[in-house]
Motif scaffolding. Structure first.
Motif: not given
Length: 229
Positions: A110-115, A148-155, A202-210
Motif C-alpha cells: 500500500a505504501e510502495r505500489r506503482t501504477a 503473488t501480485a500483492v506481494v510483488a507490489a511490496a518491492h 492498495l489504490h487508496d495507499g492505506d497500509p492499515e486497511a490493506a
C-alpha cells in the motif's frame, strides 16, 4: 522442449529447469539463458519464469547477480531446504507464518505500489473473478496469482522468495480444501469481497486497511482449516 501443461505453470517450470541443471546442461558456475529465451523454450510467460527462478533461488540452486544474469550455484536443492520443510508442515501452521508474511507485505504494498503494480493487481483481481467459472484448481491458481501480485507490489525480493515457497504448498492443499469444505457451492467467487477490499486499500495507499483486509481473510481460512480437522 514441449510446452508445459496449463497448471501449475511456475512449479512445472521450476521442475523442468531443475532437471536440466541436474543433467549438467547448465553446470555450477554457469549462466542460465535470459528470461525471454527461457519463456520461449518453456512456452510460458516471463512472470512464470521469474517465479520459477525464485523457487530455485530459495532452494539454493541459482543466484541472481544484478546486471549480469542468473547463475547456477548448486546442482541439487540444499539438504533440508525451506521448501521441503513447508511440504512436511501442517497447513494450519503454514497459514500462521503465511499471515505474518503476507499481512506485512500488504502494508508495504500500500505504501510502495506503482501504477504498474496497481494495473497488475487489478488484472489479477479480475482474473480471480473470472475464475469463478473455472474448476477448483483454476480458481485456486487465480487466487494465488492475486496474492503473488500483492506481494510483488511490496518491492521486497526476500518477501517474493518467501511467498514463492509458500505458493506450491498452498496450491496443492487449497484445491483439496475447497472441494472438501464445499467453499464454492454457495458462491463460486468465494472470498471476492474481501479481496476487493484489499485491492481498494492498495489504490487508496492505506497500509492499515490493506493489512486488516488480508488478516481477516487469512484468519477466516485458517479457522476453516482448524474446523475441518
Amino acid at each position: 522442449m514441449p510446452p508445459l501443461r496449463p497448471s501449475p505453470l511456475a512449479e512445472q517450470a521450476a521442475d523442468r529447469l531443475e532437471e536440466r541443471i541436474r543433467a549438467g546442461e547448465w553446470p555450477v558456475g554457469g549462466k542460465l539463458p535470459g528470461e525471454v529465451a527461457l519463456a520461449k523454450e518453456l512456452g510460458v510467460g516471463r512472470s512464470t519464469v521469474r517465479e520459477a527462478l525464485r523457487t530455485l533461488a530459495a532452494a539454493g540452486m541459482v543466484h541472481s547477480r544484478q546486471g549480469s544474469g542468473v547463475f547456477v550455484t548448486a546442482d541439487r536443492p540444499a539438504a533440508g531446504d525451506w521448501a521441503a520443510r513447508l511440504r512436511a508442515a501442517e497447513l494450519a501452521h503454514v497459514y500462521e507464518v503465511r499471515t505474518m508474511v503476507e499481512v506485512q507485505a500488504a502494508r508495504l504494498a500500500a505504501e510502495r505500489r506503482t501504477a504498474a503494480d496497481l494495473t497488475a493487481v487489478d488484472a489479477a483481481l479480475a482474473a480471480r473473478r473470472a475464475a469463478g467459472e473455472a474448476d477448483d484448481a483454476g480458481f485456486v491458481a487465480a487466487d494465488i496469482a492475486l496474492h503473488t501480485a500483492v506481494v510483488a507490489a511490496a518491492h521486497n525480493p526476500v518477501l517474493d522468495d518467501l511467498f514463492a515457497q509458500f505458493a506450491p504448498v498452498l496450491r496443492d492443499h487449497l484445491v483439496a480444501l475447497v472441494g472438501l469444505l464445499g467453499l464454492r457451492e454457495a458462491d463460486p467467487h468465494h472470498g471476492y469481497a474481501s479481496h476487493e477490499q484489499l485491492v481498494r486499500a492498495l489504490h487508496d495507499g492505506d497500509p492499515e486497511a490493506a493489512g486488516r483486509a488480508l488478516a481477516a481473510e487469512l484468519a477466516a481460512t485458517r479457522s476453516r482449516l482448524l474446523g475441518s480437522r
